[in-house]
Design a protein around this motif. Structure first.
Motif, short mmCIF file in Angstrom:
data_model
loop_
_atom_site.label_atom_id
_atom_site.label_comp_id
_atom_site.label_asym_id
_atom_site.label_seq_id
_atom_site.Cartn_x
_atom_site.Cartn_y
_atom_site.Cartn_z
N PHE A 249 0.82 -1.21 0.00
CA PHE A 249 0.00 0.00 0.00
C PHE A 249 0.86 1.26 0.00
O PHE A 249 0.52 2.24 -0.66
N VAL A 250 1.95 1.24 0.74
CA VAL A 250 2.84 2.40 0.77
C VAL A 250 3.41 2.66 -0.63
O VAL A 250 3.44 3.80 -1.10
N LEU A 251 3.84 1.59 -1.30
CA LEU A 251 4.36 1.74 -2.65
C LEU A 251 3.29 2.28 -3.60
O LEU A 251 3.57 3.15 -4.43
N ALA A 252 2.07 1.76 -3.47
CA ALA A 252 0.97 2.21 -4.32
C ALA A 252 0.71 3.71 -4.14
O ALA A 252 0.51 4.44 -5.12
N ILE A 253 0.73 4.17 -2.90
CA ILE A 253 0.48 5.58 -2.62
C ILE A 253 1.60 6.45 -3.19
O ILE A 253 1.35 7.48 -3.85
N MET A 254 2.84 6.05 -2.98
CA MET A 254 3.97 6.84 -3.45
C MET A 254 4.02 6.88 -4.97
O MET A 254 4.28 7.94 -5.58
N ILE A 255 3.77 5.75 -5.61
CA ILE A 255 3.76 5.71 -7.07
C ILE A 255 2.62 6.55 -7.62
O ILE A 255 2.79 7.27 -8.62
N SER A 256 1.47 6.49 -6.97
CA SER A 256 0.32 7.29 -7.41
C SER A 256 0.63 8.78 -7.35
O SER A 256 0.28 9.54 -8.26
N LEU A 257 1.30 9.20 -6.29
CA LEU A 257 1.68 10.61 -6.17
C LEU A 257 2.66 11.02 -7.26
O LEU A 257 2.55 12.12 -7.82
N LEU A 258 3.59 10.14 -7.57
CA LEU A 258 4.56 10.44 -8.61
C LEU A 258 3.89 10.51 -9.98
O LEU A 258 4.19 11.40 -10.80
N ILE A 259 2.96 9.58 -10.24
CA ILE A 259 2.23 9.60 -11.51
C ILE A 259 1.38 10.88 -11.60
O ILE A 259 1.33 11.53 -12.65
N TRP A 260 0.72 11.23 -10.50
CA TRP A 260 -0.09 12.45 -10.48
C TRP A 260 0.77 13.68 -10.78
O TRP A 260 0.38 14.54 -11.56
N PHE A 261 1.93 13.74 -10.16
CA PHE A 261 2.81 14.90 -10.38
C PHE A 261 3.27 14.96 -11.83
O PHE A 261 3.30 16.04 -12.44
N GLY A 262 3.64 13.81 -12.40
CA GLY A 262 4.03 13.77 -13.80
C GLY A 262 2.90 14.18 -14.72
O GLY A 262 3.10 14.93 -15.69
N ASP A 263 1.69 13.69 -14.43
CA ASP A 263 0.52 14.05 -15.23
C ASP A 263 0.24 15.55 -15.13
O ASP A 263 -0.11 16.20 -16.13
N TYR A 264 0.41 16.10 -13.93
CA TYR A 264 0.20 17.54 -13.73
C TYR A 264 1.19 18.36 -14.56
O TYR A 264 0.81 19.34 -15.20
N LEU A 265 2.45 17.94 -14.58
CA LEU A 265 3.47 18.66 -15.34
C LEU A 265 3.19 18.60 -16.84
O LEU A 265 3.33 19.60 -17.55
#
Length: 251
Positions: A222-238
């Motif tokens: 779950f920790v990995l899923a949350i961290m990866i989701s945040l990174l994907i979100w940030f990349g999508d935002y950029l």
């Protein structure tokens, strides 16, 4: 607050409510379970995997491969747009005979690449690059068919060469839809690379998922899923931000 920032505000509100409900339910009301871990366990697991799983190196490896592949594929498409479109117009009918390849699924190609090039970061990057180029080029071909014939006729009357028409008409007319679709390519590539690393047990985040499953590290998943989701979100935002800053027209 501008209209552009409203989606961000709404997402933050929804996320805040979700976290509030999650903390109340799983920290104070529901007992310890094997479905959703307690918030305190997530925090402890974060410290654990950060220290023991070499998380910084894994994140750096995976993110570098993904974003380098995305940038390289976009540059490749941009530089070779006239050749891609000209070649596609020439062989479009012949490509129908290769449609059977889609039934092999992406999983097969990931497995066979890992078999051919085990533990190779360059092979992982090259595979990601091929997937990104393929998806982006496919969307470019689809959008090129929708270009207004009037634009093409005007370009020909102005004496533009076929090369210039591809560069100045087809490319620019396809760019708004293509740039939006690139966000989907970004998301898709994350899934492909994680599966690639999971199967190949390489040095990226996918291999950490494999280790967590091997050791039944429930909270680490779950920790990995949350961290990866945040990174994907940030990349999508950029990517979305770059689109808004650089593309001001519609097809």
């Amino acid at each position: 607050m501008t209209k552009e920032n409203n989606p961000i505000k709404k997402n933050l509100i929804v996320f805040s409510w979700f976290m509030f409900v999650y903390v109340i339910l799983f920290e104070f009301i529901l007992p310890v379970n094997k479905v959703i871990p307690k918030p305190t366990l997530l925090f402890e697991s974060f410290l654990h995997i950060w220290r023991d799983y070499n998380l910084v190196f894994a994140f750096t490896t995976t993110a570098t491969i993904i974003y380098l592949a995305l940038v390289s594929s976009w540059i490749q498409i941009y530089i070779g747009v006239s050749r891609y479109l000209k070649y596609y117009a020439y062989v479009e009918n012949s490509l129908d005979s290769l449609r059977f390849l889609k039934y092999l699924t992406i999983f097969f190609f990931i497995v066979i690449f890992n078999f051919w090039f085990p533990n190779s970061l360059f092979a992982e990057f090259f595979f990601s690059f091929i997937i990104s180029v393929f998806l982006t080029a496919k969307k470019l071909f689809e959008e090129s068919k929708k270009v207004n014939e009037g634009y093409i006729l005007v370009a020909r009357n102005l004496g533009l060469s076929s090369y210039d028409i591809y560069e100045d008409v087809y490319w620019k007319a396809s760019l708004p839809a293509l740039s939006k679709y690139f966000r989907s390519v970004h998301y898709y590539l994350w899934g492909v690379v994680l599966i690639y690393e999971f199967i190949g047990n390489s040095n990226g985040l996918g291999s950490i998922y494999r280790i967590a499953i091997t050791y039944n590290d429930f909270t680490a998943l779950f920790v990995l899923a949350i961290m990866i989701s945040l990174l994907i979100w940030f990349g999508d935002y950029l990517i979305g931000l770059i689109n808004k800053k650089t593309i001001h027209w519609t097809a």
